[in-house]
Design a protein around this motif. Sequence first.
Motif, PDB file in Angstrom:
ATOM      1  N   VAL A   1       0.848  -1.194   0.000  1.00  0.00           N
ATOM      2  CA  VAL A   1       0.000   0.000   0.000  1.00  0.00           C
ATOM      3  C   VAL A   1       0.887   1.249   0.000  1.00  0.00           C
ATOM      4  CG1 VAL A   1      -1.684   1.325   1.348  1.00  0.00           C
ATOM      5  CG2 VAL A   1      -1.973  -1.144   1.065  1.00  0.00           C
ATOM      6  N   SER A   2       1.978   1.212   0.749  1.00  0.00           N
ATOM      7  CA  SER A   2       2.889   2.368   0.790  1.00  0.00           C
ATOM      8  C   SER A   2       3.482   2.650  -0.578  1.00  0.00           C
ATOM      9  CB  SER A   2       4.020   2.125   1.787  1.00  0.00           C
ATOM     10  OG  SER A   2       3.513   2.012   3.085  1.00  0.00           O
ATOM     11  N   SER A   3       3.870   1.623  -1.266  1.00  0.00           N
ATOM     12  CA  SER A   3       4.419   1.793  -2.607  1.00  0.00           C
ATOM     13  C   SER A   3       3.361   2.322  -3.576  1.00  0.00           C
ATOM     14  CB  SER A   3       4.995   0.468  -3.105  1.00  0.00           C
ATOM     15  OG  SER A   3       5.511   0.623  -4.402  1.00  0.00           O
ATOM     16  N   LEU A   4       2.146   1.796  -3.481  1.00  0.00           N
ATOM     17  CA  LEU A   4       1.047   2.308  -4.299  1.00  0.00           C
ATOM     18  C   LEU A   4       0.829   3.795  -4.022  1.00  0.00           C
ATOM     19  CD1 LEU A   4      -1.679  -0.485  -4.081  1.00  0.00           C
ATOM     20  CD2 LEU A   4      -0.587   0.367  -6.164  1.00  0.00           C
ATOM     21  N   ALA A   5       0.866   4.150  -2.754  1.00  0.00           N
ATOM     22  CA  ALA A   5       0.662   5.550  -2.372  1.00  0.00           C
ATOM     23  C   ALA A   5       1.732   6.444  -2.995  1.00  0.00           C
ATOM     24  CB  ALA A   5       0.672   5.682  -0.845  1.00  0.00           C
ATOM     25  N   ARG A   6       2.980   6.027  -2.914  1.00  0.00           N
ATOM     26  CA  ARG A   6       4.067   6.817  -3.520  1.00  0.00           C
ATOM     27  C   ARG A   6       3.851   6.969  -5.022  1.00  0.00           C
ATOM     28  NH1 ARG A   6       7.139   3.980  -0.007  1.00  0.00           N
ATOM     29  NH2 ARG A   6       7.700   2.396  -1.520  1.00  0.00           N
ATOM     30  N   THR A   7       3.551   5.866  -5.678  1.00  0.00           N
ATOM     31  CA  THR A   7       3.366   5.879  -7.129  1.00  0.00           C
ATOM     32  C   THR A   7       2.203   6.774  -7.537  1.00  0.00           C
ATOM     33  OG1 THR A   7       4.201   3.620  -7.219  1.00  0.00           O
ATOM     34  CG2 THR A   7       3.037   4.404  -9.150  1.00  0.00           C
ATOM     35  N   GLU A   8       1.137   6.759  -6.759  1.00  0.00           N
ATOM     36  CA  GLU A   8      -0.059   7.525  -7.092  1.00  0.00           C
ATOM     37  C   GLU A   8      -0.031   8.935  -6.494  1.00  0.00           C
ATOM     38  OE1 GLU A   8      -2.687   6.540  -9.118  1.00  0.00           O
ATOM     39  OE2 GLU A   8      -1.402   4.847  -9.613  1.00  0.00           O
ATOM     40  N   GLY A   9       1.033   9.258  -5.749  1.00  0.00           N
ATOM     41  CA  GLY A   9       1.148  10.601  -5.166  1.00  0.00           C
ATOM     42  C   GLY A   9       0.163  10.851  -4.034  1.00  0.00           C
ATOM     43  N   MET A  10      -0.040   9.827  -3.222  1.00  0.00           N
ATOM     44  CA  MET A  10      -0.979   9.927  -2.103  1.00  0.00           C
ATOM     45  C   MET A  10      -0.274   9.584  -0.798  1.00  0.00           C
ATOM     46  SD  MET A  10      -4.194   7.829  -3.753  1.00  0.00           S
ATOM     47  CE  MET A  10      -5.374   8.220  -2.484  1.00  0.00           C
ATOM     48  N   ARG A  11      -0.933   9.918   0.308  1.00  0.00           N
ATOM     49  CA  ARG A  11      -0.446   9.486   1.615  1.00  0.00           C
ATOM     50  C   ARG A  11      -0.850   8.028   1.820  1.00  0.00           C
ATOM     51  NH1 ARG A  11      -2.887  12.168   5.982  1.00  0.00           N
ATOM     52  NH2 ARG A  11      -4.707  12.256   4.668  1.00  0.00           N
ATOM     53  N   PRO A  12      -0.034   7.248   2.527  1.00  0.00           N
ATOM     54  CA  PRO A  12      -0.386   5.837   2.768  1.00  0.00           C
ATOM     55  C   PRO A  12      -1.768   5.658   3.409  1.00  0.00           C
ATOM     56  CG  PRO A  12       1.895   6.207   3.346  1.00  0.00           C
ATOM     57  CD  PRO A  12       1.302   7.564   3.048  1.00  0.00           C
ATOM     58  N   GLN A  13      -2.142   6.564   4.323  1.00  0.00           N
ATOM     59  CA  GLN A  13      -3.451   6.456   4.967  1.00  0.00           C
ATOM     60  C   GLN A  13      -4.574   6.630   3.939  1.00  0.00           C
ATOM     61  OE1 GLN A  13      -0.999   8.479   5.841  1.00  0.00           O
ATOM     62  NE2 GLN A  13      -0.450   8.062   7.961  1.00  0.00           N
ATOM     63  N   SER A  14      -4.375   7.560   3.011  1.00  0.00           N
ATOM     64  CA  SER A  14      -5.381   7.778   1.970  1.00  0.00           C
ATOM     65  C   SER A  14      -5.454   6.577   1.038  1.00  0.00           C
ATOM     66  CB  SER A  14      -5.052   9.034   1.161  1.00  0.00           C
ATOM     67  OG  SER A  14      -5.051  10.169   1.985  1.00  0.00           O
ATOM     68  N   MET A  15      -4.304   6.004   0.727  1.00  0.00           N
ATOM     69  CA  MET A  15      -4.294   4.834  -0.148  1.00  0.00           C
ATOM     70  C   MET A  15      -4.961   3.656   0.544  1.00  0.00           C
ATOM     71  SD  MET A  15      -3.777   3.467  -3.026  1.00  0.00           S
ATOM     72  CE  MET A  15      -2.832   4.695  -3.910  1.00  0.00           C
ATOM     73  N   SER A  16      -4.766   3.516   1.844  1.00  0.00           N
ATOM     74  CA  SER A  16      -5.435   2.444   2.585  1.00  0.00           C
ATOM     75  C   SER A  16      -6.949   2.568   2.456  1.00  0.00           C
ATOM     76  CB  SER A  16      -5.040   2.478   4.063  1.00  0.00           C
ATOM     77  OG  SER A  16      -3.683   2.136   4.199  1.00  0.00           O
ATOM     78  N   ALA A  17      -7.446   3.805   2.468  1.00  0.00           N
ATOM     79  CA  ALA A  17      -8.884   4.040   2.325  1.00  0.00           C
ATOM     80  C   ALA A  17      -9.368   3.692   0.915  1.00  0.00           C
ATOM     81  CB  ALA A  17      -9.215   5.491   2.655  1.00  0.00           C
ATOM     82  N   VAL A  18      -8.490   3.792  -0.069  1.00  0.00           N
ATOM     83  CA  VAL A  18      -8.841   3.424  -1.446  1.00  0.00           C
ATOM     84  C   VAL A  18      -8.829   1.903  -1.587  1.00  0.00           C
ATOM     85  CG1 VAL A  18      -8.053   3.521  -3.854  1.00  0.00           C
ATOM     86  CG2 VAL A  18      -7.997   5.592  -2.443  1.00  0.00           C
ATOM     87  N   VAL A  19      -7.840   1.262  -0.992  1.00  0.00           N
ATOM     88  CA  VAL A  19      -7.640  -0.180  -1.154  1.00  0.00           C
ATOM     89  C   VAL A  19      -8.646  -1.002  -0.346  1.00  0.00           C
ATOM     90  CG1 VAL A  19      -6.004  -2.068  -0.729  1.00  0.00           C
ATOM     91  CG2 VAL A  19      -5.220   0.049  -1.795  1.00  0.00           C
ATOM     92  N   ALA A  20      -9.033  -0.529   0.824  1.00  0.00           N
ATOM     93  CA  ALA A  20      -9.915  -1.309   1.708  1.00  0.00           C
ATOM     94  C   ALA A  20     -11.209  -1.757   1.018  1.00  0.00           C
ATOM     95  CB  ALA A  20     -10.216  -0.528   2.987  1.00  0.00           C
ATOM     96  N   PRO A  21     -11.940  -0.870   0.343  1.00  0.00           N
ATOM     97  CA  PRO A  21     -13.160  -1.346  -0.327  1.00  0.00           C
ATOM     98  C   PRO A  21     -12.873  -2.330  -1.465  1.00  0.00           C
ATOM     99  CG  PRO A  21     -13.115   1.069  -0.248  1.00  0.00           C
ATOM    100  CD  PRO A  21     -11.803   0.571   0.258  1.00  0.00           C
ATOM    101  N   LEU A  22     -11.707  -2.208  -2.084  1.00  0.00           N
ATOM    102  CA  LEU A  22     -11.339  -3.154  -3.136  1.00  0.00           C
ATOM    103  C   LEU A  22     -11.127  -4.544  -2.547  1.00  0.00           C
ATOM    104  CD1 LEU A  22      -8.843  -0.929  -5.179  1.00  0.00           C
ATOM    105  CD2 LEU A  22     -11.189  -1.547  -5.806  1.00  0.00           C
ATOM    106  N   GLN A  23     -10.538  -4.582  -1.351  1.00  0.00           N
ATOM    107  CA  GLN A  23     -10.372  -5.866  -0.660  1.00  0.00           C
ATOM    108  C   GLN A  23     -11.721  -6.426  -0.237  1.00  0.00           C
ATOM    109  OE1 GLN A  23      -7.095  -4.572   2.209  1.00  0.00           O
ATOM    110  NE2 GLN A  23      -6.663  -6.756   1.928  1.00  0.00           N
TER     111      GLN A  23
END
Length: 150
Positions: free
Chosen positions: A59-81
């Motif tokens: 998730v941290s790597s996704l956040a870096r790649t997408e230009g987001m904070r890890p916490q924000s990326m976690s909120a994006v990924v959680a519903p996908l899971q």
Amino acid sequence: MSGPKSSPQTGLASTLAAELRTVFRRIKLRLREHGVPGDLTPSQISVLLRLEQDGSTTVSSLARTEGMRPQSMSAVVAPLQESGLVRGIPDPGDGRQTLMSLTPRCLKLLQEGRAARQDWLTMRISQKLSVQEQEKLQAALALLTRLVED
């Protein structure tokens, strides 16, 4: 201070650029309508496409790649899971990390969505354009390809 002088050629180029952006936006919206239905946000779609392209990652790597904070990326990924599109497995190299990857169900949905959009666009081209117009479109695509080549 003034910018570069406008010539008829740059005026035409500017008009073409605006029209291309408008047409491409409309095509993109129409293609989106004809993909596999879903309530995914643009951020979620971006994550799915990134995972498909780059493979498993944290998730941290996704956040870096997408230009987001890890916490924000976690909120994006959680519903996908939760919806079964993405799964997390322990990173074999670092058990403290979780690698996110696409599920087989997600891969199938991506494939079906692409096929549906391809079918829709193929039908529109064959229904709306004559063979001569399709040949003109083919020539125009060659020019558009040149625009994006490095």
